[in-house]
Design a protein around this motif. Structure first.
Motif, PDB file in Angstrom:
ATOM      1  N   ALA A  67      95.744  -2.048   1.478  1.00  0.00           N
ATOM      2  CA  ALA A  67      94.876  -3.224   1.536  1.00  0.00           C
ATOM      3  C   ALA A  67      94.170  -3.294   2.888  1.00  0.00           C
ATOM      4  O   ALA A  67      94.812  -3.229   3.931  1.00  0.00           O
ATOM      5  CB  ALA A  67      95.694  -4.494   1.308  1.00  0.00           C
ATOM      6  N   GLY A  68      92.849  -3.420   2.847  1.00  0.00           N
ATOM      7  CA  GLY A  68      92.072  -3.526   4.070  1.00  0.00           C
ATOM      8  C   GLY A  68      91.715  -2.206   4.709  1.00  0.00           C
ATOM      9  O   GLY A  68      91.082  -2.182   5.769  1.00  0.00           O
ATOM     10  N   GLN A  69      92.086  -1.076   4.075  1.00  0.00           N
ATOM     11  CA  GLN A  69      91.728   0.222   4.642  1.00  0.00           C
ATOM     12  C   GLN A  69      90.265   0.544   4.361  1.00  0.00           C
ATOM     13  O   GLN A  69      89.635  -0.016   3.467  1.00  0.00           O
ATOM     14  CB  GLN A  69      92.632   1.331   4.101  1.00  0.00           C
ATOM     15  CG  GLN A  69      94.050   1.296   4.608  1.00  0.00           C
ATOM     16  CD  GLN A  69      94.163   1.467   6.123  1.00  0.00           C
ATOM     17  OE1 GLN A  69      93.168   1.620   6.832  1.00  0.00           O
ATOM     18  NE2 GLN A  69      95.394   1.415   6.621  1.00  0.00           N
ATOM     19  N   HIS A  70      89.752   1.477   5.117  1.00  0.00           N
ATOM     20  CA  HIS A  70      88.337   1.819   5.061  1.00  0.00           C
ATOM     21  C   HIS A  70      88.107   3.039   4.170  1.00  0.00           C
ATOM     22  O   HIS A  70      88.960   3.933   4.102  1.00  0.00           O
ATOM     23  CB  HIS A  70      87.814   2.092   6.468  1.00  0.00           C
ATOM     24  CG  HIS A  70      88.151   0.992   7.426  1.00  0.00           C
ATOM     25  ND1 HIS A  70      87.440  -0.181   7.486  1.00  0.00           N
ATOM     26  CD2 HIS A  70      89.161   0.862   8.331  1.00  0.00           C
ATOM     27  CE1 HIS A  70      87.978  -0.974   8.397  1.00  0.00           C
ATOM     28  NE2 HIS A  70      89.023  -0.363   8.923  1.00  0.00           N
ATOM     29  N   SER A  71      86.974   3.071   3.515  1.00  0.00           N
ATOM     30  CA  SER A  71      86.677   4.134   2.555  1.00  0.00           C
ATOM     31  C   SER A  71      86.724   5.515   3.198  1.00  0.00           C
ATOM     32  O   SER A  71      87.283   6.453   2.630  1.00  0.00           O
ATOM     33  CB  SER A  71      85.301   3.889   1.928  1.00  0.00           C
ATOM     34  OG  SER A  71      84.972   4.925   1.025  1.00  0.00           O
ATOM     35  N   PHE A  72      86.139   5.657   4.387  1.00  0.00           N
ATOM     36  CA  PHE A  72      86.088   6.956   5.045  1.00  0.00           C
ATOM     37  C   PHE A  72      87.496   7.434   5.382  1.00  0.00           C
ATOM     38  O   PHE A  72      87.827   8.614   5.228  1.00  0.00           O
ATOM     39  CB  PHE A  72      85.226   6.870   6.312  1.00  0.00           C
ATOM     40  CG  PHE A  72      84.842   8.206   6.899  1.00  0.00           C
ATOM     41  CD1 PHE A  72      85.293   9.403   6.381  1.00  0.00           C
ATOM     42  CD2 PHE A  72      84.006   8.266   8.005  1.00  0.00           C
ATOM     43  CE1 PHE A  72      84.943  10.630   6.927  1.00  0.00           C
ATOM     44  CE2 PHE A  72      83.642   9.484   8.569  1.00  0.00           C
ATOM     45  CZ  PHE A  72      84.122  10.667   8.029  1.00  0.00           C
ATOM     46  N   TYR A  73      88.341   6.516   5.845  1.00  0.00           N
ATOM     47  CA  TYR A  73      89.718   6.895   6.135  1.00  0.00           C
ATOM     48  C   TYR A  73      90.448   7.288   4.855  1.00  0.00           C
ATOM     49  O   TYR A  73      91.165   8.302   4.816  1.00  0.00           O
ATOM     50  CB  TYR A  73      90.457   5.747   6.818  1.00  0.00           C
ATOM     51  CG  TYR A  73      91.923   6.052   7.037  1.00  0.00           C
ATOM     52  CD1 TYR A  73      92.332   6.942   8.019  1.00  0.00           C
ATOM     53  CD2 TYR A  73      92.903   5.467   6.240  1.00  0.00           C
ATOM     54  CE1 TYR A  73      93.672   7.247   8.208  1.00  0.00           C
ATOM     55  CE2 TYR A  73      94.246   5.762   6.425  1.00  0.00           C
ATOM     56  CZ  TYR A  73      94.621   6.648   7.408  1.00  0.00           C
ATOM     57  OH  TYR A  73      95.948   6.958   7.582  1.00  0.00           O
ATOM     58  N   ALA A  74      90.272   6.498   3.790  1.00  0.00           N
ATOM     59  CA  ALA A  74      90.970   6.779   2.531  1.00  0.00           C
ATOM     60  C   ALA A  74      90.563   8.128   1.955  1.00  0.00           C
ATOM     61  O   ALA A  74      91.417   8.908   1.503  1.00  0.00           O
ATOM     62  CB  ALA A  74      90.698   5.671   1.521  1.00  0.00           C
ATOM     63  N   ILE A  75      89.267   8.432   1.968  1.00  0.00           N
ATOM     64  CA  ILE A  75      88.829   9.697   1.383  1.00  0.00           C
ATOM     65  C   ILE A  75      89.322  10.878   2.226  1.00  0.00           C
ATOM     66  O   ILE A  75      89.646  11.942   1.689  1.00  0.00           O
ATOM     67  CB  ILE A  75      87.297   9.744   1.205  1.00  0.00           C
ATOM     68  CG1 ILE A  75      86.926  10.874   0.230  1.00  0.00           C
ATOM     69  CG2 ILE A  75      86.562   9.937   2.524  1.00  0.00           C
ATOM     70  CD1 ILE A  75      85.448  10.898  -0.155  1.00  0.00           C
ATOM     71  N   THR A  76      89.411  10.678   3.535  1.00  0.00           N
ATOM     72  CA  THR A  76      89.936  11.745   4.393  1.00  0.00           C
ATOM     73  C   THR A  76      91.379  12.066   4.039  1.00  0.00           C
ATOM     74  O   THR A  76      91.763  13.239   3.923  1.00  0.00           O
ATOM     75  CB  THR A  76      89.841  11.338   5.874  1.00  0.00           C
ATOM     76  OG1 THR A  76      88.474  11.079   6.216  1.00  0.00           O
ATOM     77  CG2 THR A  76      90.363  12.457   6.774  1.00  0.00           C
ATOM     78  N   GLN A  77      92.204  11.030   3.840  1.00  0.00           N
ATOM     79  CA  GLN A  77      93.608  11.268   3.515  1.00  0.00           C
ATOM     80  C   GLN A  77      93.768  11.876   2.128  1.00  0.00           C
ATOM     81  O   GLN A  77      94.584  12.791   1.924  1.00  0.00           O
ATOM     82  CB  GLN A  77      94.398   9.955   3.614  1.00  0.00           C
ATOM     83  CG  GLN A  77      94.326   9.301   4.980  1.00  0.00           C
ATOM     84  CD  GLN A  77      94.544  10.270   6.124  1.00  0.00           C
ATOM     85  OE1 GLN A  77      95.567  10.970   6.176  1.00  0.00           O
ATOM     86  NE2 GLN A  77      93.589  10.340   7.044  1.00  0.00           N
ATOM     87  N   LEU A  78      93.000  11.407   1.163  1.00  0.00           N
ATOM     88  CA  LEU A  78      93.064  11.994  -0.178  1.00  0.00           C
ATOM     89  C   LEU A  78      92.659  13.465  -0.140  1.00  0.00           C
ATOM     90  O   LEU A  78      93.259  14.310  -0.819  1.00  0.00           O
ATOM     91  CB  LEU A  78      92.160  11.216  -1.139  1.00  0.00           C
ATOM     92  CG  LEU A  78      92.666   9.837  -1.560  1.00  0.00           C
ATOM     93  CD1 LEU A  78      91.591   9.099  -2.361  1.00  0.00           C
ATOM     94  CD2 LEU A  78      93.953   9.944  -2.381  1.00  0.00           C
ATOM     95  N   PHE A  79      91.651  13.764   0.654  1.00  0.00           N
ATOM     96  CA  PHE A  79      91.212  15.162   0.804  1.00  0.00           C
ATOM     97  C   PHE A  79      92.328  16.013   1.419  1.00  0.00           C
ATOM     98  O   PHE A  79      92.612  17.121   0.945  1.00  0.00           O
ATOM     99  CB  PHE A  79      89.962  15.208   1.670  1.00  0.00           C
ATOM    100  CG  PHE A  79      89.470  16.605   1.956  1.00  0.00           C
ATOM    101  CD1 PHE A  79      88.664  17.267   1.035  1.00  0.00           C
ATOM    102  CD2 PHE A  79      89.806  17.256   3.131  1.00  0.00           C
ATOM    103  CE1 PHE A  79      88.219  18.550   1.293  1.00  0.00           C
ATOM    104  CE2 PHE A  79      89.362  18.536   3.400  1.00  0.00           C
ATOM    105  CZ  PHE A  79      88.558  19.194   2.471  1.00  0.00           C
ATOM    106  N   LEU A  80      92.981  15.505   2.468  1.00  0.00           N
ATOM    107  CA  LEU A  80      94.066  16.248   3.106  1.00  0.00           C
ATOM    108  C   LEU A  80      95.223  16.469   2.136  1.00  0.00           C
ATOM    109  O   LEU A  80      95.833  17.554   2.122  1.00  0.00           O
ATOM    110  CB  LEU A  80      94.552  15.497   4.350  1.00  0.00           C
ATOM    111  CG  LEU A  80      93.589  15.451   5.540  1.00  0.00           C
ATOM    112  CD1 LEU A  80      94.121  14.518   6.618  1.00  0.00           C
ATOM    113  CD2 LEU A  80      93.376  16.839   6.120  1.00  0.00           C
TER     114      LEU A  80
END
Length: 216
Positions: free
Chosen positions: A65-78
């Motif tokens: 909750a409250g996380q940013h899209s760019f951060y989320a996509i980076t972690q999913l990619f990793l």
């Protein structure tokens, strides 16, 4: 040898950035109308661990909750590329297309920041003071913001689960946890393990978070 290792890490980070940029760009393509919405897919795939609102009490599970899209996509990619060591998340992410990475991360970014449940006991004042001092000394607020809400590829960390913060900070210190850049590894490499635990204690109980919801 040391210089060669640094160069190799920089090259690897460069390749990851290029691949991630491709995932972001390709993820902007509209999904087929027959596909369920990412809100529905999050509910069926992610909510059982992370909570319908992005905050669960499951041990070791981060608050989304409250996380940013760019951060989320980076972690999913990793996770998808096997760069982060979490078999459960890797198994989930490996099923995702580039468009899915974008769809899920964009949906996560719409989840408003949710405050932590009220504590049953007051925070330890001495540990909070020490943690605040560590956050200032090691410049956590420079990247994560004075309210620890982050931005872009920098995560919101205020009122994140303490156990997850501990695991993450120690992972960066030992090199087990990769980052989008080398910044976190370098930042925590000079911090004593016991101070990392104090920092996690403080950040998890940070009184100024959550701030406003992330922009949609």
């Amino acid at each position: 040898m040391k210089r060669a290792g640094v160069i190799a890490k920089a090259v690897a980070a460069g390749f990851m950035a290029v691949a991630l940029s491709s995932a972001i760009a390709q993820g902007t393509k509209p999904a087929a109308s027959a596909q369920p919405s990412y809100a529905q897919r999050y509910a069926s795939l992610c909510a059982s661990c992370h909570g319908a609102n992005g905050r669960s009490d499951m041990a070791g599970t981060p608050v989304l909750a409250g996380q940013h899209s760019f951060y989320a996509i980076t972690q999913l990619f990793l996770f998808r590329e096997g760069r982060r060591d979490n078999p459960a998340m890797t198994a989930v992410a490996k099923t995702m297309t580039d468009a899915d990475l974008r769809g899920f991360s964009d949906y996560i970014a719409t989840l408003p920041a949710v405050p932590a449940p009220p504590a049953t006991t007051p925070p330890d004042a001495a540990r909070m003071t020490r943690g605040q001092s560590l956050a200032q000394e090691h410049r956590c607020v420079i990247c994560h913001g004075a309210d620890l809400s982050g931005g872009q590829q920098v995560p919101r960390i205020g009122q994140q689960h303490e156990d997850y913060l501990q695991l993450t900070l120690h992972g960066f210190r030992t090199g087990k946890r990769p980052g989008y850049t080398q910044a976190m590894g370098e930042a925590v490499s000079r911090i004593a393990p016991e101070d990392l635990d104090t920092l996690a204690y403080y950040v998890a109980r940070f009184p100024g978070a959550p701030a406003k919801p992330p922009p949609k």
